[in-house]
Design an enzyme around this catalytic site. Structure first.
Site, PDB file in Angstrom:
ATOM      1  N   THR A 186     -33.390 -72.806 -48.977  1.00 15.85           N
ATOM      2  CA  THR A 186     -34.175 -72.749 -50.220  1.00 15.85           C
ATOM      3  C   THR A 186     -33.313 -72.080 -51.279  1.00 15.85           C
ATOM      4  O   THR A 186     -33.031 -70.880 -51.182  1.00 15.85           O
ATOM      5  CB  THR A 186     -35.466 -71.927 -50.013  1.00 15.85           C
ATOM      6  OG1 THR A 186     -36.207 -72.505 -48.945  1.00 15.85           O
ATOM      7  CG2 THR A 186     -36.310 -71.920 -51.270  1.00 15.85           C
ATOM      8  N   LYS A 193     -40.240 -77.106 -53.275  1.00 18.11           N
ATOM      9  CA  LYS A 193     -40.285 -75.902 -52.427  1.00 18.11           C
ATOM     10  C   LYS A 193     -40.595 -74.650 -53.255  1.00 18.11           C
ATOM     11  O   LYS A 193     -41.416 -73.818 -52.865  1.00 18.11           O
ATOM     12  CB  LYS A 193     -38.941 -75.766 -51.701  1.00 18.11           C
ATOM     13  CG  LYS A 193     -38.747 -74.494 -50.928  1.00 18.11           C
ATOM     14  CD  LYS A 193     -39.666 -74.381 -49.737  1.00 18.11           C
ATOM     15  CE  LYS A 193     -39.476 -73.044 -49.035  1.00 18.11           C
ATOM     16  NZ  LYS A 193     -40.488 -72.802 -48.020  1.00 18.11           N
ATOM     17  N   LEU A 246     -28.891 -71.843 -44.933  1.00 20.90           N
ATOM     18  CA  LEU A 246     -28.313 -70.563 -45.347  1.00 20.90           C
ATOM     19  C   LEU A 246     -29.301 -69.793 -46.210  1.00 20.90           C
ATOM     20  O   LEU A 246     -30.243 -70.371 -46.756  1.00 20.90           O
ATOM     21  CB  LEU A 246     -27.016 -70.857 -46.111  1.00 20.90           C
ATOM     22  CG  LEU A 246     -25.998 -71.678 -45.291  1.00 20.90           C
ATOM     23  CD1 LEU A 246     -24.980 -72.353 -46.185  1.00 20.90           C
ATOM     24  CD2 LEU A 246     -25.327 -70.797 -44.263  1.00 20.90           C
ATOM     25  N   PRO A 247     -29.064 -68.471 -46.374  1.00 19.96           N
ATOM     26  CA  PRO A 247     -30.098 -67.674 -47.067  1.00 19.96           C
ATOM     27  C   PRO A 247     -30.342 -68.060 -48.530  1.00 19.96           C
ATOM     28  O   PRO A 247     -31.491 -68.241 -48.922  1.00 19.96           O
ATOM     29  CB  PRO A 247     -29.561 -66.244 -46.966  1.00 19.96           C
ATOM     30  CG  PRO A 247     -28.621 -66.250 -45.809  1.00 19.96           C
ATOM     31  CD  PRO A 247     -28.031 -67.619 -45.764  1.00 19.96           C
ATOM     32  N   LYS A 303     -37.133 -63.567 -53.188  1.00 15.07           N
ATOM     33  CA  LYS A 303     -36.066 -64.471 -53.671  1.00 15.07           C
ATOM     34  C   LYS A 303     -36.666 -65.768 -54.199  1.00 15.07           C
ATOM     35  O   LYS A 303     -36.322 -66.237 -55.287  1.00 15.07           O
ATOM     36  CB  LYS A 303     -35.098 -64.782 -52.519  1.00 15.07           C
ATOM     37  CG  LYS A 303     -34.043 -65.817 -52.860  1.00 15.07           C
ATOM     38  CD  LYS A 303     -33.503 -66.534 -51.617  1.00 15.07           C
ATOM     39  CE  LYS A 303     -34.530 -67.421 -50.977  1.00 15.07           C
ATOM     40  NZ  LYS A 303     -34.056 -68.478 -50.099  1.00 15.07           N
TER      41      LYS A 303
HETATM   42  P1  NAD Z   1     -31.346 -66.060 -41.894  1.00 14.60           P
HETATM   43  O1  NAD Z   1     -30.709 -65.046 -42.752  1.00 14.60           O
HETATM   44  O2  NAD Z   1     -32.035 -65.652 -40.643  1.00 14.60           O
HETATM   45  O3  NAD Z   1     -30.260 -67.190 -41.457  1.00 14.60           O
HETATM   46  C1  NAD Z   1     -29.219 -67.618 -42.293  1.00 14.60           C
HETATM   47  C2  NAD Z   1     -27.930 -67.674 -41.473  1.00 14.60           C
HETATM   48  O4  NAD Z   1     -26.864 -68.124 -42.333  1.00 14.60           O
HETATM   49  C3  NAD Z   1     -27.494 -66.312 -40.924  1.00 14.60           C
HETATM   50  O5  NAD Z   1     -27.342 -66.386 -39.521  1.00 14.60           O
HETATM   51  C4  NAD Z   1     -26.169 -66.029 -41.650  1.00 14.60           C
HETATM   52  O6  NAD Z   1     -25.248 -65.321 -40.861  1.00 14.60           O
HETATM   53  C5  NAD Z   1     -25.688 -67.435 -41.948  1.00 14.60           C
HETATM   54  N1  NAD Z   1     -24.708 -67.525 -43.022  1.00 14.60           N
HETATM   55  C6  NAD Z   1     -24.691 -66.919 -44.236  1.00 14.60           C
HETATM   56  N2  NAD Z   1     -23.621 -67.293 -44.961  1.00 14.60           N
HETATM   57  C7  NAD Z   1     -22.925 -68.164 -44.181  1.00 14.60           C
HETATM   58  C8  NAD Z   1     -21.729 -68.922 -44.361  1.00 14.60           C
HETATM   59  N3  NAD Z   1     -21.012 -68.842 -45.494  1.00 14.60           N
HETATM   60  N4  NAD Z   1     -21.320 -69.710 -43.347  1.00 14.60           N
HETATM   61  C9  NAD Z   1     -22.009 -69.804 -42.192  1.00 14.60           C
HETATM   62  N5  NAD Z   1     -23.146 -69.118 -41.960  1.00 14.60           N
HETATM   63  C10 NAD Z   1     -23.613 -68.316 -42.938  1.00 14.60           C
HETATM   64  O7  NAD Z   1     -32.362 -66.860 -42.850  1.00 14.60           O
HETATM   65  P2  NAD Z   1     -33.527 -67.885 -42.417  1.00 14.60           P
HETATM   66  O8  NAD Z   1     -34.818 -67.160 -42.292  1.00 14.60           O
HETATM   67  O9  NAD Z   1     -33.045 -68.748 -41.300  1.00 14.60           O
HETATM   68  O10 NAD Z   1     -33.644 -68.725 -43.779  1.00 14.60           O
HETATM   69  C11 NAD Z   1     -32.696 -69.719 -44.141  1.00 14.60           C
HETATM   70  C12 NAD Z   1     -33.231 -70.444 -45.358  1.00 14.60           C
HETATM   71  O11 NAD Z   1     -34.478 -71.080 -45.042  1.00 14.60           O
HETATM   72  C13 NAD Z   1     -33.522 -69.520 -46.565  1.00 14.60           C
HETATM   73  O12 NAD Z   1     -33.137 -70.161 -47.751  1.00 14.60           O
HETATM   74  C14 NAD Z   1     -35.027 -69.320 -46.494  1.00 14.60           C
HETATM   75  O13 NAD Z   1     -35.589 -69.059 -47.773  1.00 14.60           O
HETATM   76  C15 NAD Z   1     -35.483 -70.668 -45.947  1.00 14.60           C
HETATM   77  N6  NAD Z   1     -36.758 -70.650 -45.205  1.00 14.60           N
HETATM   78  C16 NAD Z   1     -37.030 -69.669 -44.302  1.00 14.60           C
HETATM   79  C17 NAD Z   1     -38.251 -69.676 -43.646  1.00 14.60           C
HETATM   80  C18 NAD Z   1     -38.616 -68.606 -42.640  1.00 14.60           C
HETATM   81  O14 NAD Z   1     -39.782 -68.553 -42.232  1.00 14.60           O
HETATM   82  N7  NAD Z   1     -37.682 -67.755 -42.208  1.00 14.60           N
HETATM   83  C19 NAD Z   1     -39.192 -70.682 -43.887  1.00 14.60           C
HETATM   84  C20 NAD Z   1     -38.875 -71.676 -44.799  1.00 14.60           C
HETATM   85  C21 NAD Z   1     -37.645 -71.658 -45.455  1.00 14.60           C
END
Ligand code: NAD
Length: 300
Positions: free
Chosen positions: A95, A170, A64-65, A245
């Site tokens: 994260t 992280k 999740l975000p 963030k």
């Molecule tokens: P994203 O926003 O694309 O995906 C998160 C998903 O969670 C979304 O589809 C959203 O609808 C869903 N969501 C939110 N609240 C929810 C709930 N209560 N119940 C169910 N679903 C819910 O974000 P992302 O890029 O996939 O990143 C996710 C995490 O991974 C973050 O913490 C980010 O910092 C970390 N991360 C991302 C990357 C990257 O390159 N994108 C790399 C490493 C770590």
């Protein structure tokens, strides 16, 4: 083994798809129907809530975000806690703030449910390839139990320490990567101003003390590293807003610990400004675009 996967967005989508490919039964939930539909196309079953998904699974994975989303998805209405059975294991790969991981772990623990934090590094390409780096915080026996699930998504799995420690590793990593993106961008804007070829400068720095993984793999200047987001108009990759963030997580942690931090908050504010100028959903290396020189007639 059946895995509940909650949060099938940019990273969670391909991670859940890898679990399916490696033979796990996956039941997915996301609040955004399009994200859930994409997981279903990759072979996951769809659930109507986090609780419904968690009820059916032996292991619950969340991606999740940010901290508030994790608290909501675990502890909120129709969240994981309402569905998950006693004795089950939850793995949060988002994260977030280490203190929030510990708080959620404590709440689950009171109901006989185990929790580990397992944030990832590597971005979308490595999420797709199943070669993420995964930094884990939790009890050794829980980490071992989660290992086959984690190994379906990542290539390097580190057990850092107790719950919350994966998040600490992280945010330390992203503090360095976020600052490096700003530093490399500033350096290359100066070189450009003097008419120095950025390709030549990259070769020089790669063999000198300023070399960084970020420059070699995610070069902010377009056209130098073929696989870098900069070369695809800064399509993420890792969004500016998410990196801002993560720098905020590092700054908050430092404040709580009374550790002085100077460059992390500066980099965080540069990324926030880049975001407020329209680059929030671009890759964070687009900070280079934002750091344009002023008009040549501006007083020095
Ligand atoms: P994203 O926003 O694309 O995906 C998160 C998903 O969670 C979304 O589809 C959203 O609808 C869903 N969501 C939110 N609240 C929810 C709930 N209560 N119940 C169910 N679903 C819910 O974000 P992302 O890029 O996939 O990143 C996710 C995490 O991974 C973050 O913490 C980010 O910092 C970390 N991360 C991302 C990357 C990257 O390159 N994108 C790399 C490493 C770590």
């Amino acid at each position: 083994m059946k895995v509940a996967f909650i949060g099938t967005g940019t990273m969670g989508g391909p991670m859940a798809a890898n679990l399916v490919k490696k033979g796990f039964a996956v039941v997915a939930y996301d609040i955004v129907p399009a994200a859930l539909a994409a997981a279903a196309r990759a072979g996951a079953e769809q659930a109507g809530s986090a609780a419904e998904a968690a009820k059916q699974a032996e292991v619950v994975v969340t991606m999740l975000p940010s901290s508030s989303h994790v608290e909501q998805a675990y502890l909120g209405p129709a969240g994981v806690l309402e569905g998950v059975m006693r004795g089950r294991l939850c793995v949060d790969m988002s994260t977030i703030e280490p203190v929030v991981s510990r708080r959620v772990a404590e709440r689950l623990h009171q109901r006989g449910v185990r929790f580990i934090d397992a944030p990832v590094s590597g971005g979308v390409p490595r999420a797709e390839d199943g070669t993420l780096a995964i930094m884990v915080g939790g009890e050794a026996k829980d980490v071992e139990e989660a290992r086959p699930v984690l190994a379906a998504m990542g290539a390097n799995i580190f057990h850092v320490g107790p719950v919350g420690s994966g998040e600490v590793a992280k945010l330390c990593n992203n503090l360095i990567a976020g600052v490096a993106a700003v530093a490399v961008s500033e350096a290359f804007r100066i070189a450009e101003g003097f008419g120095v070829d950025p390709k030549v400068l990259t070769d020089v720095i790669a063999k000198s003390s300023g070399n960084t993984w970020l420059m070699e793999n995610m070069h902010p200047v377009p056209g130098i590293v073929a696989r870098a987001s900069s070369t695809r108009d800064y399509a993420p990759g890792f969004m500016t807003d998410l990196m801002a963030k993560d720098l905020g997580l590092a700054v908050n942690a430092a404040r709580t610990l009374r550790v002085p931090v100077v460059v992390a908050p500066a980099a965080q504010q540069v990324l926030r400004l880049a975001s407020s100028h329209g680059l929030g959903r671009k890759d964070f290396t687009s900070v280079y675009q934002f750091l344009k020189p002023s008009d040549g007639n501006a007083p020095v």
